[in-house]
Each structure stands twice: as C-alpha cells, then as structure tokens.
Design a protein around this motif. Structure first.
Motif, PDB file in Angstrom:
ATOM      1  N   GLY A 644       0.611  -1.251  -0.077  1.00 26.72           N
ATOM      2  CA  GLY A 644       0.112   0.004  -0.015  1.00 26.72           C
ATOM      3  C   GLY A 644       0.709   1.052   0.061  1.00 26.72           C
ATOM      4  O   GLY A 644       1.776   1.429   0.854  1.00 26.72           O
ATOM      5  N   PHE A 645       0.548   2.189  -0.933  1.00 28.41           N
ATOM      6  CA  PHE A 645       1.118   3.429  -1.022  1.00 28.41           C
ATOM      7  C   PHE A 645       0.448   4.548   0.255  1.00 28.41           C
ATOM      8  O   PHE A 645      -0.855   4.624  -0.201  1.00 28.41           O
ATOM      9  N   SER A 646       1.422   5.173   0.896  1.00 28.34           N
ATOM     10  CA  SER A 646       0.493   6.238   1.658  1.00 28.34           C
ATOM     11  C   SER A 646       0.362   7.527   1.178  1.00 28.34           C
ATOM     12  O   SER A 646       1.139   7.625   0.271  1.00 28.34           O
ATOM     13  N   PRO A 647      -0.403   8.162   1.482  1.00 27.96           N
ATOM     14  CA  PRO A 647      -0.547   9.587   0.697  1.00 27.96           C
ATOM     15  C   PRO A 647       0.659  10.270   0.862  1.00 27.96           C
ATOM     16  O   PRO A 647       0.888  11.016   0.137  1.00 27.96           O
ATOM     17  N   SER A 648       1.554  10.240   2.235  1.00 33.80           N
ATOM     18  CA  SER A 648       2.811  11.012   2.371  1.00 33.80           C
ATOM     19  C   SER A 648       3.723  10.312   1.360  1.00 33.80           C
ATOM     20  O   SER A 648       4.475  11.289   0.885  1.00 33.80           O
ATOM     21  N   SER A 649       3.920   9.381   1.145  1.00 32.93           N
ATOM     22  CA  SER A 649       4.822   8.635   0.184  1.00 32.93           C
ATOM     23  C   SER A 649       4.526   9.144  -1.396  1.00 32.93           C
ATOM     24  O   SER A 649       5.466   9.419  -1.995  1.00 32.93           O
ATOM     25  N   LEU A 650       3.263   9.212  -1.421  1.00 31.72           N
ATOM     26  CA  LEU A 650       2.726   9.786  -2.989  1.00 31.72           C
ATOM     27  C   LEU A 650       3.169  11.235  -3.138  1.00 31.72           C
ATOM     28  O   LEU A 650       3.677  11.758  -4.111  1.00 31.72           O
ATOM     29  N   ARG A 655       6.878  15.720  -4.639  1.00 34.35           N
ATOM     30  CA  ARG A 655       7.930  16.777  -4.423  1.00 34.35           C
ATOM     31  C   ARG A 655       9.103  16.573  -4.883  1.00 34.35           C
ATOM     32  O   ARG A 655       9.816  17.365  -5.534  1.00 34.35           O
ATOM     33  N   ASN A 656       9.735  15.280  -4.982  1.00 26.05           N
ATOM     34  CA  ASN A 656      10.972  14.911  -5.505  1.00 26.05           C
ATOM     35  C   ASN A 656      11.028  13.335  -5.673  1.00 26.05           C
ATOM     36  O   ASN A 656      11.243  12.696  -4.723  1.00 26.05           O
ATOM     37  N   PRO A 657      11.205  12.766  -6.952  1.00 23.16           N
ATOM     38  CA  PRO A 657      10.986  11.425  -7.009  1.00 23.16           C
ATOM     39  C   PRO A 657      12.151  10.848  -6.579  1.00 23.16           C
ATOM     40  O   PRO A 657      12.167   9.668  -6.050  1.00 23.16           O
ATOM     41  N   ILE A 658      13.480  11.584  -6.762  1.00 23.81           N
ATOM     42  CA  ILE A 658      14.617  10.878  -6.133  1.00 23.81           C
ATOM     43  C   ILE A 658      14.464  10.662  -4.261  1.00 23.81           C
ATOM     44  O   ILE A 658      14.937   9.513  -4.074  1.00 23.81           O
ATOM     45  N   ASP A 659      13.782  11.426  -3.845  1.00 18.58           N
ATOM     46  CA  ASP A 659      13.596  11.263  -2.330  1.00 18.58           C
ATOM     47  C   ASP A 659      12.821   9.984  -2.041  1.00 18.58           C
ATOM     48  O   ASP A 659      13.077   9.261  -1.299  1.00 18.58           O
ATOM     49  N   PHE A 660      11.723   9.826  -2.858  1.00 22.23           N
ATOM     50  CA  PHE A 660      10.951   8.537  -2.958  1.00 22.23           C
ATOM     51  C   PHE A 660      11.794   7.376  -2.911  1.00 22.23           C
ATOM     52  O   PHE A 660      11.362   6.213  -2.311  1.00 22.23           O
ATOM     53  N   TYR A 661      12.805   7.316  -4.172  1.00 17.03           N
ATOM     54  CA  TYR A 661      13.531   6.305  -4.360  1.00 17.03           C
ATOM     55  C   TYR A 661      14.384   6.031  -3.130  1.00 17.03           C
ATOM     56  O   TYR A 661      14.669   4.800  -2.412  1.00 17.03           O
ATOM     57  N   TYR A 662      15.013   6.987  -2.488  1.00 12.04           N
ATOM     58  CA  TYR A 662      15.785   6.706  -1.396  1.00 12.04           C
ATOM     59  C   TYR A 662      15.016   6.156  -0.323  1.00 12.04           C
ATOM     60  O   TYR A 662      15.535   5.120   0.449  1.00 12.04           O
ATOM     61  N   LYS A 831       4.127  22.188  -3.649  1.00 16.41           N
ATOM     62  CA  LYS A 831       3.904  23.265  -2.958  1.00 16.41           C
ATOM     63  C   LYS A 831       2.308  23.705  -3.028  1.00 16.41           C
ATOM     64  O   LYS A 831       1.846  24.281  -2.003  1.00 16.41           O
ATOM     65  N   LYS A 832       2.003  23.826  -4.098  1.00 11.58           N
ATOM     66  CA  LYS A 832       0.162  24.431  -4.056  1.00 11.58           C
ATOM     67  C   LYS A 832      -0.661  23.203  -3.662  1.00 11.58           C
ATOM     68  O   LYS A 832      -1.638  23.605  -3.103  1.00 11.58           O
ATOM     69  N   PHE A 833      -0.536  21.989  -3.927  1.00 10.22           N
ATOM     70  CA  PHE A 833      -1.516  21.294  -3.993  1.00 10.22           C
ATOM     71  C   PHE A 833      -1.313  19.948  -3.227  1.00 10.22           C
ATOM     72  O   PHE A 833      -2.186  18.924  -3.294  1.00 10.22           O
ATOM     73  N   SER A 834      -0.030  19.629  -2.536  1.00 10.36           N
ATOM     74  CA  SER A 834      -0.070  18.546  -1.628  1.00 10.36           C
ATOM     75  C   SER A 834      -0.926  18.261  -0.540  1.00 10.36           C
ATOM     76  O   SER A 834      -1.384  16.991  -0.239  1.00 10.36           O
ATOM     77  N   ASN A 895     -13.949  10.759  -9.222  1.00 10.47           N
ATOM     78  CA  ASN A 895     -13.629  10.114 -10.539  1.00 10.47           C
ATOM     79  C   ASN A 895     -12.492  11.105 -11.123  1.00 10.47           C
ATOM     80  O   ASN A 895     -11.738  10.482 -11.554  1.00 10.47           O
ATOM     81  N   LEU A 896     -12.601  12.315 -11.010  1.00 11.03           N
ATOM     82  CA  LEU A 896     -11.617  13.022 -11.695  1.00 11.03           C
ATOM     83  C   LEU A 896     -10.125  12.998 -10.813  1.00 11.03           C
ATOM     84  O   LEU A 896      -9.107  13.079 -11.373  1.00 11.03           O
ATOM     85  N   PHE A 897     -10.409  13.082  -9.359  1.00 10.43           N
ATOM     86  CA  PHE A 897      -9.170  12.782  -8.518  1.00 10.43           C
ATOM     87  C   PHE A 897      -8.459  11.597  -9.097  1.00 10.43           C
ATOM     88  O   PHE A 897      -7.447  11.217  -9.087  1.00 10.43           O
ATOM     89  N   SER A 898      -9.455  10.294  -9.064  1.00  5.86           N
ATOM     90  CA  SER A 898      -8.626   8.996  -9.207  1.00  5.86           C
ATOM     91  C   SER A 898      -7.819   8.823 -10.577  1.00  5.86           C
ATOM     92  O   SER A 898      -7.035   8.097 -10.774  1.00  5.86           O
ATOM     93  N   ILE A 899      -8.487   9.772 -11.579  1.00  2.61           N
ATOM     94  CA  ILE A 899      -7.513   9.505 -12.924  1.00  2.61           C
ATOM     95  C   ILE A 899      -6.326  10.093 -12.723  1.00  2.61           C
ATOM     96  O   ILE A 899      -5.356   9.620 -12.948  1.00  2.61           O
ATOM     97  N   GLN A 900      -6.032  11.254 -11.679  1.00  2.00           N
ATOM     98  CA  GLN A 900      -4.829  11.707 -11.644  1.00  2.00           C
ATOM     99  C   GLN A 900      -3.999  10.900 -10.598  1.00  2.00           C
ATOM    100  O   GLN A 900      -2.849  10.536 -10.871  1.00  2.00           O
ATOM    101  N   LEU A 901      -4.797  10.324  -9.747  1.00  2.00           N
ATOM    102  CA  LEU A 901      -4.141   9.229  -8.734  1.00  2.00           C
ATOM    103  C   LEU A 901      -3.549   8.092  -9.399  1.00  2.00           C
ATOM    104  O   LEU A 901      -2.474   7.647  -9.374  1.00  2.00           O
ATOM    105  N   LYS A 902      -4.347   7.487 -10.407  1.00  6.43           N
ATOM    106  CA  LYS A 902      -3.780   6.329 -11.294  1.00  6.43           C
ATOM    107  C   LYS A 902      -2.891   6.531 -12.209  1.00  6.43           C
ATOM    108  O   LYS A 902      -1.633   5.948 -12.356  1.00  6.43           O
ATOM    109  N   ASN A 903      -2.663   7.911 -12.610  1.00  4.90           N
ATOM    110  CA  ASN A 903      -1.760   8.293 -13.335  1.00  4.90           C
ATOM    111  C   ASN A 903      -0.231   8.456 -12.903  1.00  4.90           C
ATOM    112  O   ASN A 903       0.764   7.988 -13.227  1.00  4.90           O
ATOM    113  N   LEU A 904      -0.260   8.938 -11.541  1.00  7.53           N
ATOM    114  CA  LEU A 904       0.610   9.186 -10.677  1.00  7.53           C
ATOM    115  C   LEU A 904       1.304   7.788 -10.523  1.00  7.53           C
ATOM    116  O   LEU A 904       2.413   7.537 -10.520  1.00  7.53           O
TER     117      LEU A 904
END
Length: 920
Positions: A644-650, A655-662, A831-834, A895-904
C-alpha cells in the motif's frame, strides 16, 4: 656546484690546516651534518672527524649551563614571583603565564645583548612612572600595584637568574651571558685549540664578543658568506650585519675579511608565480616538482623552502608520485595530529565540574577514531549503543552512572578514565590521560603493522603528559583544569613530531632558518608575501621601541634584515629559482607580494619571468540525478504497491522522485539525532495522541459542551503523559522545551474551545472515527499486479448531517492551500496542492471501503490558524470563482481525482520512466 661549505673546506686544505683538530662552529646542527658530508668529498685519506658544533652547543659548553624548556622556565619564574609578591597581590599561574612569557623573552634579549640589567629595568620603571600619573597625589590601588610591578622587575630578574644558576640551568640569554663571563678561562685552558666559524650573519653582542676574543687570541678563523653586490650596496639589508662587522671589528683592520664572493650576479632562471591561496601554492609546487623530475633535474640538489610552515601538510599531499626520496627538516606540529583533538575534547568537557555531561560531547568522544575501538567489547559496539540510546531517548545531559548502565558495565574502566575524578586533583587528571594513552596503545599493539604512525603519535603525547606530570610534581603550580589546559596548549604549540629520513638524499623540505649555510642548485620558495617574508612589525615585548634602539636591541628592522639575508643567500649560488606568492588579500596578513620580489625587479641584475596562475576549474554541468528502474527496483515497487502506497509517500514522490527512491526503495531514512529542542513532528504527534485519547470514548456519540469541558481538565496530565512517551527522557521543564510544552497545551485548549463554540452555536457534531486506519485497492488495468493505498485518518465526524474528513496540522495552513482549479496540476505541483492531494486520498479510501456515502466534506484544521476553523477542500472553475456546492466531494470529484491518482501510480511503476531529481 661548489657550495659555501665545500669552498671553506678547500680553503682550509689549501692552507694545510689539520681538519681533524678543528672545532667547526655553525649556525645550526643541520649545517653540521652537511659539513660532515662535504668533508668526505674534500679529503682523500682516512682522518678523525673534527668536532662540529652548532653555536648554541658551543655557547652551552662555554657557560657550563644546560638549557631548559620554555615551559619549565615559566614554572621557575612563578616560584620567583610567588616568593617576592605578597599573597594578596599574587595572580594565579594561568593569569601570570600570559605576561610572564613576554618578560622572560625580554630577559633573554637583554642578556644576549649584554645590556646592564639594573640600568634598563630602572629606566623602564621610570618611563612607566612618568607615563602613568606620577604627579597624582591620591593614586588608586590599581595604579600603585601597576607601578610597584615595574619597580620589582629587576628584583624578579635577579632572583630568577640566581635560582637558575644555582641549578646550573638557564635560558638562552643567560647561557650566553655566562659564556662571555667564562670566556677568558676557556681561552687560557684551550690555547692550542683551533676554531672555525662559518656562515654567520646577524650576531648578538654575546656572540660578537666571543667570536672577536677568539679571533684576537689567534684561536679562530671566521668565514662569512656574503656577495659583493650586497656588501658594496650601503642600503641593501642583505649585507647590513656583515658590513657592520667588517667596519667595526678591530680584528679586520689587520686581517683579511673571508669571504666576499660574486655568485649572485651569475646567470639565473628566476620565475615568479602569483597564485591564489595557500592550497593553490601547495598544488602548484607539486606541478613544479613533477616538471623538474621529467626534465631529469636532481631533486637531491633541490630545496623547497616554506615561508609559511603551515603549508607543510598541503605540500606533502600535493607531491607527485615520482618523488622517491624526501627529507623534511621541520617537524609536524603535534597540535595538527588527530590525537590532539581527543585531549582537547576532554579538557573542554572538564572545564567545569559536573555530575552529568552534554550528549554531543559524549558522542564526540566515544566516536573518536582513537577511542571507538576501546568500546568494542565481545563483538558488541558499545559506542554505537551509547549513541543510539542517547538519541532514541533524547538524553541531553547524561550521568556517568547512566553511561555505565547503557554499556552494561563492560566499559566501566574507559568511562571512568574519560569522565571521573578529573576535578579531585590535577595529578589524577594527568594520570587519567596517561592511562588512556596506555589503553589505546594496548589496542594498537594488537595491530602494530597497520598502526605504526598512530603508535608514534601516541608516544609523543605520552612524553608530553609525562613532562606535565613531572612539572606539576616538581613545582605544584597547576591548581585547576583550566590552568592545566592552558599549559597543555602551550606545550602542544611548541612540540613537533620529527620526521625520520636520510638527510642527504632526495628533495629537501625546510623552513627559511633551516636553510642557513646550505646551498642548492634549484630553490622553490613559497609564501613570499609581506607579513610572512619578511614578518613585518611585530613587537611582543615590554620594552618600548625607542628604548630598544637606545640600547642596541634588535627591532623589527633588524629582524627583517635577517630574513633579507637568508632570502638572498638562498639565491646566491642557485641556478633555478621559483618564487611563489599568494595573490589573495587577507585581512590579517595583507596579500601583497613581498618587498623582496619588488627589490629583485628594481635591482635589474636578473631577468624575472612572471606568471599568474589560476586553478583549473572544470566546467561541471549541473545535471539532475537520475535513477533508472532496474528489474530489482520494479520488484520493490510491486511489493510496496501490494502493501500500500501512503498519501505521504505519494506526495513525497510529487515533491521529489529521488527522495521517494531513497526512502521507499533503498529504505534510507533521515538521521534522527537527539532532540535537544522538541521538533515540530514531535509536537504534532503529542497533539494528535492527546486528541485521540480525548475523542476515542465518544465514537458514534454527539459531542456536548460538558464532555469537552471535562476534556479540558485533563489537558495538563494527558499532554505531559504523551510528551514523556514521545520525547522520552527529554527535559520539558525549562527553556525552549517548556515553551513548546505550554504551546502544546494551548493548542489543545484552543481547539476544544473552538468545539465548544461550535456546539453553543447550535451545530451538531458526531464523532465517527479517530486515528482510523483506511485502505483501498485501485484497479489499474495497465499494471499486472495489485495496487493499494493506505493511511491513517485523524478524524471522521458528522457535522450537521454532513460527513467530514478532518486532517490535523500543527503548522499554519491557509484556505488557498486546499483549493484546486486545474486537476492536471494536483499530482505535479507539491507546494500548491500537496494538502489537497492528501485529504482527497483520504476521501477516496473511505469511499472505496464503503463505510460512507457521498457527498462529503474534507479539509484541514490548522492549529496555527484556528480562527479560520475547518478549512474545506474546494474546487474552483478556471476563472477562479467557486462553482455550485464546490466544497462537497462528490462522485464526480473523486472520479476526476482517481484519474490523476492512477496516472501518478502508473508513472511511479513505469519501468521506462526513471526517478529524476527535481530542482527544489
């Protein structure tokens, strides 16, 4: 090339002098070593080696006194001071040492120049009397004591020197004065002894007297090393002293002046390099030496003269690998050795008596490279255990008992040495240092081959602490740790670790004074800047400038002339000369090139080639770090997705994909050190846990004013309990932590007041869940593995019939941070939408679980912005205006949010899209 020493030996041989019977006297021991080497090239038969002495050794022999160290002189002088000064006026040894060293140096100069002691000290006293309120009738005690000090200086001197003479010891000046006193006796007892003085320049009055007496008695010859260019130029400082000797010594009225040479005017290759900073010079010296080696020039006949001796280590690190032999005549300062930092930490730790110690000091000590192995017992790293326990429990000040408790008594001995009994007596503190050295030695002995240098360090520090122990037992002047620390630093600043090597082979690295009498074909001189070569105006003395001039004591002018002579003498016989100076201005030492370089230009005898060297700075293109997704990375992502992905990890990925990797792939976490001050996340945890305790009993219940008022009565107890749980043993009773503790209570109280106000206004609030675990599976056909999202929701309630998803934030959040216009930006602009992304994820999970029905509201309660109340997620149209029922989260919204969530998630799991660092 023919050196000065070689020429002297050939001249003596030509005069049929028996070299074995001569006593050679030179400015330094090192020059004697080269003389002995040159001697083997001059004589063709086996002879007994002549006696070769440095001038200090010769004078010591004349005086029949032994030189003692500056530190022991200080202790001896304090004996004098204590016996002649009333107890109520005596300064501590630490305070005394700050001015006494300057006075001893003045004693040294006065004696070396044979100044009548009483006259000059009385003169100094009279000057002070005139300068300081001599006409004042009612002098203050401070003025009286000050003038009394100056009146006593001659008494101090007399008593001090008497005590030294009784012990057959002395400082250099006293030894010189006694040598002059004994000179007549020496001459009478050694009439058949021949002396040869060679390579001298600036002589003090004692040396002049000794040399002239021996010359006049026919017992000596003297050879000067001076060029006619400097001798014939009445204003050239390189010949200042030699001209004076030639003109004033009566011996030279009837005897030849040996020698005035003409080597300086011969052709030379002189290159002047302006290089920024000391490290730049060190690196370029390496380049020069590399080129010399490639040109097959002999490095045995090459001298590297360091104007600033602090360049030694950078230069050693910059030497090219093709230099096979090396001889270093200057010592490596003990204060630069890693072991010095260990004892510096210890003295810092024990400056004030204490039963507990600051955690950073403890960690610094147990992590020290020489101490850490001592904490490794039976396969357990107790240094790491100490560090982890201190940091995980927020131990800011730790007692010795607690340290022993953590190490399970396995390291009691080393802990006692480091932390106990330092303030009982100075002898115990010194004993602790010596025993610590022995403990370290025992470990190093087990791996001797790989620790030879460390053992050498240890030996020198053992000698240093033995000397301190001896001085303290003999004089007993060290009364506290602070004084011990100062004396330790005094010793440390003068002690060196001497290098061992073959002195006549390879590249010669030396200071300016070590170059006396020696000649080299190739010379490299560094730091030829004003303030270094020459040193410039420094006056560390109680004797005013005009008094020094009156009594013919050396001033900065004479000291500059000494360095002028050494500089030009190095150039006399050299063929290849490289002069380096620092081009960067410095606030303290200036930055201009030395007057010596300017003088070389003005003389016009040699053509100088100039070079301004700039470091080669490679162009480094700032490329963002990119990590490609290997099969192993994809497997890790599958496991994360299944768990399971947590909202904070997403949002962390956004914010920075490299931090997610580390953090998620490599499982690298940020280093958590002890919180000396309560961290923001700790404060947030305490508030979250407190509200969970308060609201858990009211799940599926409508809140009442009375119930919340009862909660308010428990704030103090509950907040304190959670601080103890989260902040461990950290102290919240004082300082910033006390303020943060009070802020936590105020935040909770203000929040409960907001709830009471809401209910009193007629709003109905029903708690549905607190700190609720939520998860949901996301159907993504493009992926062949299951994907889940999971998280913990702070609160779900029903507010006047509308279900709300509430997220607590202890930081400040504004309404515009939970609003959105363009759905395409929610998964790209952190910054704007987290915050909007996070609360929508919570709403999505709850809806997918089927536990609530839409529409719902989701938002944030900001404890730093409580006056704004519940900050609801809102959707605006493209013009920025609010759409109808824009605060309600509907099927369309999710529904609109889930599209963005799935794309991410698709982007995260796509093997062809690497983790690319973002510019933050």
């Amino acid at each position: 090339m023919a050196t000065f020493i070689f020429d002297v030996l050939k001249d003596l041989q030509k005069k049929h002098v028996n070299l074995s019977s001569i006593t050679f006297i030179l400015p330094s021991k090192r020059a004697g070593l080269f003389l002995k080497h040159q001697l083997s090239q001059v004589v063709n038969e086996t002879i007994f080696s002549p006696e070769i002495l440095s001038v200090e050794e010769f004078v010591e022999e004349l005086s029949e006194l032994k030189t003692i160290s500056n530190t022991e002189l200080l202790f001896e002088f304090y004996n004098t001071y204590s016996s002649l000064t009333p107890k109520d006026q005596q300064e501590s040894f630490e305070s005394f040492s700050k001015w006494a060293q300057i006075l001893i140096q003045d004693f040294n100069e006065i004696d070396r120049y044979l100044i009548p002691q009483k006259n000059i000290f009385n003169y100094l006293s009279a000057i002070q009397d005139l300068s300081h309120w001599s006409l004042e009738i009612n002098k203050t005690d401070f003025i009286k004591n000050y003038l009394s000090f100056w009146n006593k200086i001659f008494t101090y001197y007399s008593h001090f020197t008497e005590q030294l003479l009784l012990k057959k010891t002395g400082y250099q000046g006293l030894i010189y004065r006694e040598a002059v006193e004994n000179l007549e006796t020496y001459i009478q007892n050694n009439l058949n002894k021949d002396h040869v003085f060679l390579g001298f320049n600036a002589l003090n009055t004692s040396e002049e007297t000794i040399f002239q007496e021996l010359l006049q008695s026919g017992m000596a010859k003297i050879y000067w090393d001076i060029d006619e260019i400097f001798m014939n130029n009445a204003i050239h400082d390189a010949g200042l002293f030699t001209r004076s000797h030639k003109n004033k010594w009566s011996y030279f009225k009837n005897n030849n002046f040996d020698w005035i040479t003409n080597n300086y005017s011969k052709e030379k290759n002189i290159s002047v390099y302006g290089i920024p900073k000391n490290i730049g010079q060190a690196k370029y010296i390496g380049s020069i030496l590399k080129n010399l080696k490639q040109e097959n020039l002999s490095l045995t006949n090459t001298a590297l003269v360091l104007g600033d001796e602090n360049l030694l280590i950078p230069v050693l690190n910059s030497l090219p690998s093709n230099i096979n032999a090396l001889n270093i005549t200057m010592g490596f300062p003990l204060k630069s050795i890693p072991l010095a930092s260990l004892f510096e930490h210890l003295f810092h730790l024990h400056k004030k008596p204490s039963q507990s110690f600051y955690y950073k000091d403890i960690i610094l000590l147990v992590s020290h490279q020489f101490l850490r192995p001592l904490f490794y017992v039976n396969g357990i790293d107790y240094a790491a255990k100490l560090t982890e326990t201190i940091e995980s429990n927020n131990l800011i000040y730790v007692s010795v008992e607690r340290l022993k408790e953590i190490t399970e008594a396995k390291c009691n001995n080393i802990i006692d040495l480091l932390f106990l009994k330092w303030h009982e007596t100075i002898d115990l503190a010194l004993k602790n240092c010596s025993e610590l050295i022995l403990n370290i030695k025992s470990y190093l002995d087990e791996n001797k081959n790989s620790n030879l240098l460390s053992l050498e360090y240890l030996y020198r520090f053992n000698e240093l602490f033995n000397e301190l122990t001896l001085l303290n037992s003999k004089y007993n002047h060290i009364s506290d740790i602070l004084t011990l620390h100062n004396i330790y630093k005094e010793l440390l600043s003068t002690e060196t670790l001497d290098f061992k090597g073959e002195p006549l082979q390879g590249l010669q690295i030396m200071g300016m004074l070590e170059s006396r009498v020696l000649d080299f074909e190739t010379v490299i001189i560094s730091s030829v800047n004003e303030g270094i070569l020459p040193a410039g105006k420094t006056n560390n003395s109680f004797i005013p400038f005009d008094v020094k001039v009156e009594n013919k004591l050396p001033t900065y002018k004479e000291k500059d002339a000494v360095y002028t002579y050494h500089f030009y003498r190095l150039l006399q016989r050299a063929k290849n000369i490289f002069i380096l100076y620092n081009t960067e201005a410095d606030v303290l030492t200036g930055g201009e090139k030395s007057r010596f370089i300017t003088q070389l230009e003005i003389e016009g005898i040699h053509k100088l080639s100039y070079h301004l060297i700039t470091p080669k700075v490679p162009i480094i293109n700032n490329s963002l770090n990119t990590i490609h997704k290997t099969p192993a990375v994809i497997e890790s992502l599958k496991l994360i997705a299944e768990k399971g992905f947590s909202p904070s990890s997403l949002t962390n990925y956004i914010r920075n994909p490299i931090d997610f990797y580390y953090q998620k792939i490599l499982n690298i976490r940020e280093y958590d050190e002890a919180e000396e001050t309560v961290a923001a996340n700790t404060l947030g945890t305490v508030i979250h846990n407190t509200l969970e305790d308060f609201y858990s009993p009211f799940i599926n219940t409508f809140l009442t004013v009375e119930a919340i008022k009862k909660m308010k009565l428990l704030i103090e107890k509950t907040v304190r309990s959670h601080f103890k749980e989260v902040y461990k043993e950290g102290d919240i009773t004082k300082g910033k932590n006390l303020i943060i503790y009070e802020i936590a209570k105020r935040y909770v109280s203000n929040f409960l007041d907001l709830e009471i106000s809401d209910i009193q206004k007629g709003n109905n609030i029903k708690i549905l869940a607190v700190e609720a675990d939520a998860s949901a599976e996301i159907k993504i056909p493009e992926l062949d593995f299951p994907v889940r999202i999971k998280g913990k929701i702070d609160r779900v309630d029903e507010y006047n019939g509308i279900i709300r998803i509430v997220d607590y934030k202890t930081g400040k959040v504004a309404q515009n941070e939970v609003e959105i216009v363009n759905w395409d930006e929610i998964a790209s602009d952190y910054k704007k939408f987290s915050k909007s992304f996070q609360i929508l994820t919570y709403a999505y999970m709850i809806h997918q679980s089927g536990s609530i029905k839409l529409p719902v509201e989701a938002g944030i309660i900001s404890f730093k912005n409580l006056k704004s109340g519940f900050l609801k997620f809102a959707k605006k149209d493209k013009s920025g205006a609010y759409a109808k029922k824009d605060v309600l989260i509907t099927d369309e919204t999710l529904n609109l949010f889930s599209i963005q969530l799935k794309n991410l998630i698709l982007e995260i799991c796509n093997p062809t899209i690497p983790f690319t660092e973002k510019e933050i």
